[in-house]
Enzyme design. Structure first.
Site, PDB file in Angstrom:
ATOM      1  N   GLY A 134       2.683  -1.994 -10.078  1.00  0.00           N
ATOM      2  CA  GLY A 134       1.359  -1.637 -10.571  1.00  0.00           C
ATOM      3  C   GLY A 134       1.478  -0.725 -11.782  1.00  0.00           C
ATOM      4  N   GLY A 136       2.012   2.421 -12.200  1.00  0.00           N
ATOM      5  CA  GLY A 136       3.141   3.359 -12.202  1.00  0.00           C
ATOM      6  C   GLY A 136       4.425   2.649 -12.606  1.00  0.00           C
ATOM      7  N   ASP A 159      -5.021  -3.522  -5.557  1.00  0.00           N
ATOM      8  CA  ASP A 159      -6.189  -2.835  -6.116  1.00  0.00           C
ATOM      9  C   ASP A 159      -6.835  -3.597  -7.278  1.00  0.00           C
ATOM     10  OD1 ASP A 159      -5.366  -0.853  -4.363  1.00  0.00           O
ATOM     11  OD2 ASP A 159      -4.315   0.291  -5.906  1.00  0.00           O
ATOM     12  N   GLU A 254     -12.051   3.604  -0.828  1.00  0.00           N
ATOM     13  CA  GLU A 254     -11.435   4.925  -0.574  1.00  0.00           C
ATOM     14  C   GLU A 254     -11.672   5.910  -1.725  1.00  0.00           C
ATOM     15  OE1 GLU A 254      -7.180   4.432  -0.172  1.00  0.00           O
ATOM     16  OE2 GLU A 254      -6.971   3.633  -2.195  1.00  0.00           O
ATOM     17  N   HIS A 302      -3.655   0.251   5.473  1.00  0.00           N
ATOM     18  CA  HIS A 302      -2.471  -0.542   5.133  1.00  0.00           C
ATOM     19  C   HIS A 302      -2.493  -1.964   5.700  1.00  0.00           C
ATOM     20  CE1 HIS A 302      -1.297   3.583   4.315  1.00  0.00           C
ATOM     21  NE2 HIS A 302      -0.466   3.074   3.431  1.00  0.00           N
ATOM     22  N   LEU A 303      -3.454  -2.245   6.605  1.00  0.00           N
ATOM     23  CA  LEU A 303      -3.571  -3.631   7.080  1.00  0.00           C
ATOM     24  C   LEU A 303      -3.824  -4.564   5.902  1.00  0.00           C
ATOM     25  CD1 LEU A 303      -5.800  -3.117  10.245  1.00  0.00           C
ATOM     26  CD2 LEU A 303      -3.462  -3.989  10.203  1.00  0.00           C
ATOM     27  N   ARG A 305      -2.489  -4.560   3.124  1.00  0.00           N
ATOM     28  CA  ARG A 305      -1.283  -4.853   2.344  1.00  0.00           C
ATOM     29  C   ARG A 305      -0.362  -5.848   3.043  1.00  0.00           C
ATOM     30  NH1 ARG A 305      -0.105   0.867  -0.040  1.00  0.00           N
ATOM     31  NH2 ARG A 305       1.940   0.663   0.934  1.00  0.00           N
TER      32      ARG A 305
HETATM   33  O1  F6P Z   1      -2.008   0.876  -4.807  1.00  0.00           O
HETATM   34  C1  F6P Z   1      -2.000   0.255  -3.571  1.00  0.00           C
HETATM   35  C2  F6P Z   1      -2.481   1.190  -2.497  1.00  0.00           C
HETATM   36  O2  F6P Z   1      -2.502   0.473  -1.284  1.00  0.00           O
HETATM   37  C3  F6P Z   1      -3.821   1.857  -2.769  1.00  0.00           C
HETATM   38  O3  F6P Z   1      -4.906   1.019  -2.523  1.00  0.00           O
HETATM   39  C4  F6P Z   1      -3.727   3.061  -1.874  1.00  0.00           C
HETATM   40  O4  F6P Z   1      -4.517   4.132  -2.371  1.00  0.00           O
HETATM   41  C5  F6P Z   1      -2.282   3.436  -1.943  1.00  0.00           C
HETATM   42  O5  F6P Z   1      -1.568   2.279  -2.327  1.00  0.00           O
HETATM   43  C6  F6P Z   1      -1.738   3.940  -0.628  1.00  0.00           C
HETATM   44  O6  F6P Z   1      -0.399   4.271  -0.765  1.00  0.00           O
HETATM   45  P1  F6P Z   1       0.570   4.717   0.423  1.00  0.00           P
HETATM   46  O7  F6P Z   1       1.357   3.501   0.791  1.00  0.00           O
HETATM   47  O8  F6P Z   1       1.416   5.765  -0.180  1.00  0.00           O
HETATM   48  O9  F6P Z   1      -0.260   5.194   1.556  1.00  0.00           O
END
Ligand code: F6P
Length: 378
Positions: A134, A136, A159, A254, A302-303, A305
């Site tokens: 992303g 970063g 995102d 969020e 995180h679900l 992802r």
């Molecule tokens: O950038 C992806 C993301 O899932 C964001 O939507 C969320 O704010 C962040 O990463 C959460 O990161 P971590 O895995 O550090 O909780």
């Protein structure tokens, strides 16, 4: 830190070995990029190494019992297209531009280690890098390109907040899963005559909340781009109950903020981005107070992802992986692969990371939400 074998690799030199790095939060489709990148490179006679956990595999090789690099052969990437996660690991805590280092006094400070990283890549015989990530990871890629590393970026994030590409892979899977969850929450909301508040990820952009909220027929959608007023939200919920609709569905990103208020932050650690979260619970508790209606909150977190990438995400991930290798083969560097339907094209990394892509307030998706009677909190 390994010593460089020679001067910085010539940008137009022949490629024998490339590395793939996956950085930041994982997203469905990462393994598809890896597979396409490995096969496209193998077909050109190139060797491929996967760097473990972003760049930690080359910056901190001693931390890995089997070494910080994984030899990625066609056999290693067989049968991984449909798998979530990344077989080489990732991290969002080891950004080489602000790497956390402990000082003699015990204090952790952020140090720029991109010079070390460029040298380590060279010392490991890596002629070019495919950096999947992303904003970063692509900012790191841009810094490495400026230091003479041959590098091509691949845009990844659930995102969808990267500009210069119509969409990032991972987003479709995350938004589709959020929609399915909202669908499921409807039946329990209706059965209990409750207000349900669903918090979704997305950082400072409201794409996941908006797309899943509209598709899942939410009554209220709160996104970072539109600061909200819970009085408007409560009125909307009150109207629904007055119309005999015995429940209400609220989707909150969020990164949503009350008018004149602040982001809801979980933590900020040295070397890592701020962690957002908790807004769903706050909104739910205030809605209950304002409306007197029983309210529950659900954090999808995180679900979003995990799981199998959708066909759309798999296909663009495969196209991106192959296109990144094609770019290196044709001498490109310092660029990001981008979707510009029907084509995949290349844009300078510097442009891709300049500005975050948030939801435009005049977009037809926002207008559609308003025309469907969805309250956006304003
Ligand atoms: O950038 C992806 C993301 O899932 C964001 O939507 C969320 O704010 C962040 O990463 C959460 O990161 P971590 O895995 O550090 O909780």
């Amino acid at each position: 830190m390994p010593k460089a074998r020679s001067g910085r690799r010539r940008v137009n030199g022949k490629i024998h070995r490339i590395a793939i790095s996956t950085g930041g939060g994982d997203a469905p489709g990462l393994n598809a990029v890896i597979r396409a990148g490995v096969l496209a490179a193998h077909n050109r006679g190139w060797d491929v190494a996967g760097i473990r956990d972003g760049y930690n595999g080359v910056l901190l090789p001693d931390q890995y019992r089997d070494g910080g690099l994984v030899h990625l052969t066609p056999e290693k990437v067989s049968g991984i297209t449909h798998l979530g996660g990344t077989i080489i690991g990732t991290t969002n805590a080891g950004n080489p531009l602000c790497f956390p280092m402990r000082q003699a006094n015990g204090k952790l400070v952020e140090v720029d280690r991109t010079d070390d990283l460029a040298l380590a890549l060279e010392a490991n015989g890596i002629d070019a890098v495919v950096a999947v990530g992303g904003d970063g990871s692509l900012t790191i890629a841009n810094a490495l390109a400026k230091k003479g590393v041959r590098i091509v970026g691949v845009p990844k994030t659930i995102d969808n907040d990267l500009s210069r590409t119509v969409v990032t892979f991972g987003f479709d899977t995350a938004a589709s899963f959020a929609t399915e969850c909202i669908d499921r929450l409807h039946t329990t909301a209706a059965s209990h005559r409750r207000v349900m508040v669903v918090e979704v990820m997305g950082r400072y952009a409201g794409w996941i909340a908006l797309n899943s909220g509209i598709s899942g027929t939410a009554d209220v959608i709160l996104i970072p781009e539109i600061p909200y007023d819970l009085k408007c939200v409560s009125e909307k919920i009150g109207e629904r109950f007055a119309q005999g609709k015995g429940f209400a569905m609220v989707v909150v990103a969020e990164g949503a903020c009350p008018k004149g208020g602040r982001y809801s932050i979980v933590e900020k650690k040295v070397g890592s981005a701020v962690r957002l979260g908790g807004i769903g619970e706050k909104v739910a508790s205030e809605i209950q107070q304002l409306t007197g209606r029983e309210t529950r909150h659900v954090l999808l977190g995180h679900l979003l992802r995990g799981g199998t990438p959708t066909t759309f995400d798999r296909l663009i991930a495969l196209r991106f992986g192959a296109a990144a290798v094609r770019a290196l083969a044709t001498g490109k560097t310092g660029v990001m692969v981008a979707l510009d339907p029907p084509r995949v094209r290349y844009v300078p990394l510097a442009d891709a990371t300049k500005r975050m892509k948030t939801v435009p307030l005049d977009s037809d998706t926002v207008l559609t939400a308003r025309e469907l009677g969805i309250c956006l909190g304003d």
